[in-house]
Design an enzyme around this catalytic site. Structure first.
Site, PDB file in Angstrom:
ATOM      1  N   ASP A 192      34.719  47.549  37.978  1.00 60.22           N
ATOM      2  CA  ASP A 192      35.854  48.176  38.838  1.00 60.22           C
ATOM      3  C   ASP A 192      37.514  47.454  38.744  1.00 60.22           C
ATOM      4  OD1 ASP A 192      37.135  50.289  40.044  1.00 60.22           O
ATOM      5  OD2 ASP A 192      36.081  51.193  41.420  1.00 60.22           O
ATOM      6  N   SER A 199      29.083  45.127  37.460  1.00 59.01           N
ATOM      7  CA  SER A 199      29.799  45.527  39.187  1.00 59.01           C
ATOM      8  C   SER A 199      29.528  47.200  38.332  1.00 59.01           C
ATOM      9  CB  SER A 199      30.674  45.726  39.389  1.00 59.01           C
ATOM     10  OG  SER A 199      30.982  45.769  40.110  1.00 59.01           O
ATOM     11  N   ASP A 201      26.112  39.710  47.885  1.00 57.04           N
ATOM     12  CA  ASP A 201      27.506  38.927  46.613  1.00 57.04           C
ATOM     13  C   ASP A 201      28.956  38.774  47.743  1.00 57.04           C
ATOM     14  OD1 ASP A 201      28.211  40.951  45.901  1.00 57.04           O
ATOM     15  OD2 ASP A 201      27.472  40.998  44.009  1.00 57.04           O
ATOM     16  N   HIS A 211      30.426  37.760  44.325  1.00 59.06           N
ATOM     17  CA  HIS A 211      30.518  39.249  43.285  1.00 59.06           C
ATOM     18  C   HIS A 211      31.498  39.164  41.887  1.00 59.06           C
ATOM     19  CE1 HIS A 211      29.631  43.495  42.289  1.00 59.06           C
ATOM     20  NE2 HIS A 211      31.223  43.316  42.040  1.00 59.06           N
TER      21      HIS A 211
END
Length: 436
Positions: A63, A216, A380, A412
């Protein structure tokens, strides 16, 4: 790239150097900033392998991990400093306007989406056209700015590693960017193009099966795509799927962004401005926690007057005077809810050992405008560990192997450049070279 819809959020933090057409080109020239690609295009790298022996790779970003361009032909704007027209396509993500007081309002107004509760689809505001540049190429996912400013570097770390080991940009390593504002249910054309890209990449690389790499939200897009292909097609075209930081069961962070927004650790960015744009993105609602991973009575937001959880999520949206959010949630919550196995060999990579929001606590009178306190759990930093571990549920439920591996301390977004993660991805791909 945090996108909070995961990558989106982390990218803002880096964007003091993000581009605005013309202006940042001059800044870049003034500062002597060049292309931050190192030596990845040269031939003096380490171990290299034969081009024909590789499993070609297609990368789906997270994203906020794709560039966006807009063409403005507006008949009205919210203030006289906002441009009504552009001379062709111009970058809006990423763009310096988001950091400039006054212009940030223009930026929000151009990037927000309008929801139609009859068609249950979103569209751009009147007079705004958008496109995702470079489908099939890696440029628009390597850097989030058109002029590749270092602060907007994202998946270039992975692409550079692949090129250093025998891959060729836009031939054996491809990019599949998408309009990250929208969830999978509004991406029909994208998935048609993605299927064709897989087939074309397979053919262009000696009929070697393709490996999909998702990061992600890109993991959820990859899963949705694979769930909608026949097993025969997957057996012919797909070697494996590598998921990095997959929010298989959602995450808690997006609920705070919907409620309060986020200044993204940039002092001049208004939380409410960011909230105004992210609230209109169905992809945010698609990342809310799943009741397969969170109990319906588990507290997500605490206020002295009320506790919000998955059991009263509709009240949460209506208390915010944001009923469209509830509609977004209804439209997106079941897209990968059942976590149907992808039907291909799967590697799930995740970071652990980083404090990750589990509950937001608002003081008296603080909800929803004040910054809440955070109760954390393992994850994360963006996605909760319980969600990252979701693909464990596929083990023994599909013919092909499911491999999970954790990387302590890998955040992340940081995992896209973590050496241990990159080395492991290389091992996976080279295993194809030996055994494929």
């Amino acid at each position: 790239m945090d996108p909070k819809p995961l990558l989106w959020f982390h990218f803002y933090v880096c964007l003091i150097g993000v581009s605005s057409a013309g202006f940042l080109d001059r800044v870049k020239q003034k500062l002597g900033i060049g292309n931050d690609r190192g030596s990845s295009n040269s031939d003096n790298s380490g171990t290299r392998v034969s081009q024909g022996a590789l499993t070609p790779v297609i990368i789906l970003p997270g994203d906020g991990g794709s560039q966006l361009q807009a063409w403005l032909e507006r008949t009205s704007v919210r203030s006289n400093i906002c441009p009504m027209r552009t001379n062709g396509w111009t970058h809006v993500w990423a763009d310096l306007d988001m950091l400039i007081p006054g212009l940030v309002d223009c930026w929000v107004d151009n990037l927000k989406l309008i929801y139609n509760n009859i068609t249950r689809k979103t569209s751009n505001p009147e007079g705004v056209r958008t496109q995702v540049p470079g489908f099939g190429d890696t440029d628009s996912i390597e850097y989030l700015t058109g002029n590749q400013l270092p602060g907007s570097k994202y998946l270039a770390y992975i692409v550079d590693m692949l090129v250093d080991n025998g891959y060729k940009r836009n031939v054996s390593v491809r990019g599949a960017p998408y309009d990250f504002r929208k969830a999978q249910n509004e991406q029909e054309e994208y998935f048609i193009l993605l299927k064709k890209l897989v087939e074309d990449t397979y053919a262009a690389n000696g009929n070697h099966k393709v490996t999909l790499i998702g990061h992600s939200l890109g993991c959820l897009f990859s899963l949705y795509f694979l769930n909608h292909q026949t097993q025969e097609w997957k057996d012919k075209y797909i070697n494996a799927f590598i998921g990095m930081g997959g929010p298989w069961g959602g995450a808690v962070k997006p609920i705070k962004v919907i409620a309060t927004g986020d200044d993204l650790d940039i002092a001049i960015v208004s939380r409410s401005k960011i909230k105004d744009i992210l609230r209109t993105n169905p992809s945010v609602a698609a990342l809310l926690p799943s009741d397969k991973f969170w109990a319906k009575n588990e507290t997500l937001i605490y206020t002295p007057q009320k506790v919000y959880n998955l059991g009263n999520l509709r009240e949460f949206f209506y208390d915010l005077d944001f009923p469209e959010g509830w509609e977004f949630y209804q439209d997106t919550k079941n897209l990968v809810y059942d976590l149907i196995p992808p039907g291909v060999k799967t590697y799930c990579l995740s970071g652990t050992g980083t404090a990750t929001p589990a509950t937001y606590v608002y003081k008296e009178g603080g909800f929803p405008k004040k910054i809440p306190m955070v109760i954390s759990e393992d994850g994360d930093g963006t996605v909760n560990r319980r969600s990252l571990d979701g693909c464990e549920r596929w083990k023994g439920k599909q013919r092909d192997e499911v491999v999970t591996k954790t990387f302590p301390g890998a955040g992340h977004r940081q995992m896209t450049r973590d050496k241990q993660v990159l080395d492991y991805i290389r091992e996976i791909l080279f295993d194809y070279q030996i055994n494929g």
